[in-house]
Design a protein around this motif. Sequence first.
Motif, PDB file in Angstrom:
ATOM      1  N   VAL A  61     -33.591   7.059 -17.288  1.00 44.44           N
ATOM      2  CA  VAL A  61     -33.765   8.197 -18.184  1.00 44.44           C
ATOM      3  C   VAL A  61     -32.654   8.246 -19.241  1.00 44.44           C
ATOM      4  N   ALA A  62     -31.471   7.844 -18.847  1.00 42.93           N
ATOM      5  CA  ALA A  62     -30.361   7.826 -19.808  1.00 42.93           C
ATOM      6  C   ALA A  62     -30.609   6.820 -20.924  1.00 42.93           C
ATOM      7  N   LEU A  63     -31.345   5.738 -20.599  1.00 40.01           N
ATOM      8  CA  LEU A  63     -31.657   4.705 -21.588  1.00 40.01           C
ATOM      9  C   LEU A  63     -32.944   5.001 -22.348  1.00 40.01           C
ATOM     10  N   GLN A  64     -33.914   5.597 -21.637  1.00 34.90           N
ATOM     11  CA  GLN A  64     -35.217   5.899 -22.234  1.00 34.90           C
ATOM     12  C   GLN A  64     -35.609   7.327 -21.846  1.00 34.90           C
ATOM     13  N   PRO A  65     -35.262   8.298 -22.697  1.00 33.67           N
ATOM     14  CA  PRO A  65     -35.498   9.715 -22.380  1.00 33.67           C
ATOM     15  C   PRO A  65     -36.967  10.094 -22.223  1.00 33.67           C
ATOM     16  N   LYS A  66     -37.882   9.236 -22.694  1.00 32.69           N
ATOM     17  CA  LYS A  66     -39.307   9.533 -22.558  1.00 32.69           C
ATOM     18  C   LYS A  66     -39.865   9.151 -21.189  1.00 32.69           C
ATOM     19  N   ALA A  67     -39.065   8.482 -20.393  1.00 30.63           N
ATOM     20  CA  ALA A  67     -39.542   8.007 -19.086  1.00 30.63           C
ATOM     21  C   ALA A  67     -39.908   9.171 -18.175  1.00 30.63           C
ATOM     22  N   THR A  68     -40.972   8.990 -17.400  1.00 32.44           N
ATOM     23  CA  THR A  68     -41.359   9.965 -16.376  1.00 32.44           C
ATOM     24  C   THR A  68     -41.588   9.239 -15.066  1.00 32.44           C
ATOM     25  N   LEU A  69     -41.414   9.939 -13.967  1.00 31.73           N
ATOM     26  CA  LEU A  69     -41.592   9.366 -12.639  1.00 31.73           C
ATOM     27  C   LEU A  69     -42.461  10.291 -11.805  1.00 31.73           C
ATOM     28  N   TYR A  70     -43.514   9.732 -11.214  1.00 26.84           N
ATOM     29  CA  TYR A  70     -44.425  10.494 -10.359  1.00 26.84           C
ATOM     30  C   TYR A  70     -44.342   9.941  -8.935  1.00 26.84           C
ATOM     31  N   PHE A  71     -44.006  10.826  -7.998  1.00 27.29           N
ATOM     32  CA  PHE A  71     -44.056  10.502  -6.575  1.00 27.29           C
ATOM     33  C   PHE A  71     -45.362  11.065  -6.004  1.00 27.29           C
ATOM     34  N   ILE A  72     -46.102  10.241  -5.265  1.00 30.38           N
ATOM     35  CA  ILE A  72     -47.338  10.676  -4.627  1.00 30.38           C
ATOM     36  C   ILE A  72     -47.295  10.294  -3.151  1.00 30.38           C
ATOM     37  N   GLY A  73     -47.428  11.276  -2.269  1.00 32.70           N
ATOM     38  CA  GLY A  73     -47.422  10.989  -0.839  1.00 32.70           C
ATOM     39  C   GLY A  73     -46.868  12.143  -0.033  1.00 32.70           C
ATOM     40  N   SER A  74     -47.155  12.143   1.242  1.00 33.54           N
ATOM     41  CA  SER A  74     -46.681  13.203   2.124  1.00 33.54           C
ATOM     42  C   SER A  74     -45.171  13.164   2.277  1.00 33.54           C
ATOM     43  N   ASP A  75     -44.579  14.319   2.401  1.00 32.02           N
ATOM     44  CA  ASP A  75     -43.149  14.417   2.698  1.00 32.02           C
ATOM     45  C   ASP A  75     -42.940  14.098   4.175  1.00 32.02           C
ATOM     46  N   SER A  76     -41.712  13.788   4.536  1.00 30.99           N
ATOM     47  CA  SER A  76     -41.395  13.512   5.941  1.00 30.99           C
ATOM     48  C   SER A  76     -39.960  13.923   6.220  1.00 30.99           C
ATOM     49  N   GLY A  77     -39.640  14.004   7.491  1.00 32.50           N
ATOM     50  CA  GLY A  77     -38.262  14.269   7.871  1.00 32.50           C
ATOM     51  C   GLY A  77     -37.405  13.046   7.618  1.00 32.50           C
ATOM     52  N   ASP A  78     -36.117  13.267   7.453  1.00 29.95           N
ATOM     53  CA  ASP A  78     -35.199  12.152   7.208  1.00 29.95           C
ATOM     54  C   ASP A  78     -34.412  11.844   8.470  1.00 29.95           C
ATOM     55  N   ILE A  79     -34.575  10.626   8.961  1.00 31.20           N
ATOM     56  CA  ILE A  79     -33.990  10.250  10.250  1.00 31.20           C
ATOM     57  C   ILE A  79     -32.465  10.179  10.184  1.00 31.20           C
ATOM     58  N   LYS A  80     -31.912   9.901   9.018  1.00 29.73           N
ATOM     59  CA  LYS A  80     -30.462   9.734   8.901  1.00 29.73           C
ATOM     60  C   LYS A  80     -29.729  11.068   8.873  1.00 29.73           C
ATOM     61  N   THR A  81     -30.259  12.034   8.112  1.00 21.09           N
ATOM     62  CA  THR A  81     -29.570  13.323   7.953  1.00 21.09           C
ATOM     63  C   THR A  81     -30.107  14.409   8.877  1.00 21.09           C
ATOM     64  N   GLY A  82     -31.316  14.184   9.408  1.00 20.18           N
ATOM     65  CA  GLY A  82     -31.943  15.205  10.234  1.00 20.18           C
ATOM     66  C   GLY A  82     -32.664  16.263   9.421  1.00 20.18           C
ATOM     67  N   SER A  83     -32.688  16.120   8.107  1.00 22.19           N
ATOM     68  CA  SER A  83     -33.376  17.081   7.254  1.00 22.19           C
ATOM     69  C   SER A  83     -34.882  17.045   7.527  1.00 22.19           C
ATOM     70  N   ALA A  84     -35.511  18.205   7.426  1.00 23.29           N
ATOM     71  CA  ALA A  84     -36.954  18.285   7.627  1.00 23.29           C
ATOM     72  C   ALA A  84     -37.724  17.760   6.422  1.00 23.29           C
ATOM     73  N   SER A  85     -37.037  17.588   5.286  1.00 24.83           N
ATOM     74  CA  SER A  85     -37.699  17.150   4.054  1.00 24.83           C
ATOM     75  C   SER A  85     -36.896  16.062   3.358  1.00 24.83           C
ATOM     76  N   THR A  86     -37.450  14.852   3.334  1.00 21.90           N
ATOM     77  CA  THR A  86     -36.817  13.770   2.574  1.00 21.90           C
ATOM     78  C   THR A  86     -36.890  14.067   1.084  1.00 21.90           C
ATOM     79  N   TRP A  87     -38.014  14.681   0.659  1.00 24.37           N
ATOM     80  CA  TRP A  87     -38.158  14.968  -0.768  1.00 24.37           C
ATOM     81  C   TRP A  87     -37.030  15.860  -1.284  1.00 24.37           C
ATOM     82  N   GLU A  88     -36.634  16.860  -0.514  1.00 27.59           N
ATOM     83  CA  GLU A  88     -35.565  17.755  -0.960  1.00 27.59           C
ATOM     84  C   GLU A  88     -34.267  16.992  -1.182  1.00 27.59           C
ATOM     85  N   ILE A  89     -34.020  15.987  -0.353  1.00 26.85           N
ATOM     86  CA  ILE A  89     -32.796  15.183  -0.525  1.00 26.85           C
ATOM     87  C   ILE A  89     -32.923  14.304  -1.766  1.00 26.85           C
TER      88      ILE A  89
END
Length: 381
Positions: free
Chosen positions: A220-248
């Motif tokens: 984004v710093a190089l190309q400000p027009k860039a966009t990123l789309y994530f598609i898929g179910s959220d899951s817990g994070d095994i390393k941190t124990g967080s219930a949401s990987t997406w939030e991290i």
Amino acid sequence: MHLGFITPEYPHPRVKTAAGMGTSIKNLVVTLTRKNITVSLFIYGQDEDAIIEADGAKIHLIKNKTYPFGGWYLHRKYINRYVNTYIDSDEIQAIEAPDWTGITAFMNFKIPLVIRFHGSDTYFCNLEGRAQKAKNKFLEKQALKIADHYIAPTTYAGTETAKLFGIHSKRVKTIHYGLDLSKFINTTPEKFESYRLVNVGTVIRKKGVFQLAEAFNKLVALQPKATLYFIGSDSGDIKTGSASTWEIVEATLTPEAKKRTTYLGKVNYEDVQKHLKEAHVCVFPSLAETLGMVTIESMALQKVVVNTNYGWAQELIDHEENGFLIDPNAIDAYVQTIEELFNDIPRCILLGSEARKKIENTFDSEEIVKKNIKFYKEVIA
């Protein structure tokens, strides 16, 4: 020929879960039934007991049961009795199950048992370099120990799994997952949303989502027009124990990258193609797969894919000929490649065309089903 499949997932409105494994099974089932092969599916871990018809197959929904103790053993024996009843009554000649969680551990069948390496917990833990629960490894080892035959979707997955479980690699047959190419048609590959990146898959650490977020911060710093789309179910994070990987993941994005990122969550299977077609570049920096269905689906839709360079992916993509293979941890290389593709649309279109040819030559379900039928004829002979 009558084949049975034991699975925890399958793409159907009444089935709780449908991910890459379920999709690959469905692709096979549909092509088998078109070839007049009778198929029965035994889908465990469901909310109801029911028998339905779909995709030319008989689908058994097996309700999840709970037990005061020993559920891991008693539920397996329950599933085993249920399946054996229909093996007898419906004259099923061979049964297939996944390696994941070792569901067939302590089961006994009167017919040949085939284990397909969709990806065991042991395999993924080894690739990710993380500790595994002893119970999971024990059950998977017991399941593979009693199997009669083995199939792997890539030679890499077969070789690595064989090493982990002490199976001679010559006993493992490589048969790729297949795609019904008539359902993956992109008549206007030159039309897409410029500067859009699309990633499809469960939002989980092993899919390389943190590496992708880091790369996007720089992009984004190089190309400000860039966009990123994530598609898929959220899951817990095994390393941190967080219930949401997406939030991290979201928290790791810079303010500007966060503005340019969209998380769509789980999308209907039928709608995933629409999002893939809209991508300028599809990005899958996964750290652990056996094959990666969404990669070959994207390639079939004539999309340029920037993938991981780990073992299994080398059987899908020829680097710089029909896609790109880059170490997910080589962040700058990822950014540089994507930026170059953003600035070279003719090359994107050419690579997408070559990607489609690769899929036609290697992953066409009409050819893949012939290999599966030949294999099963030998199994039940």
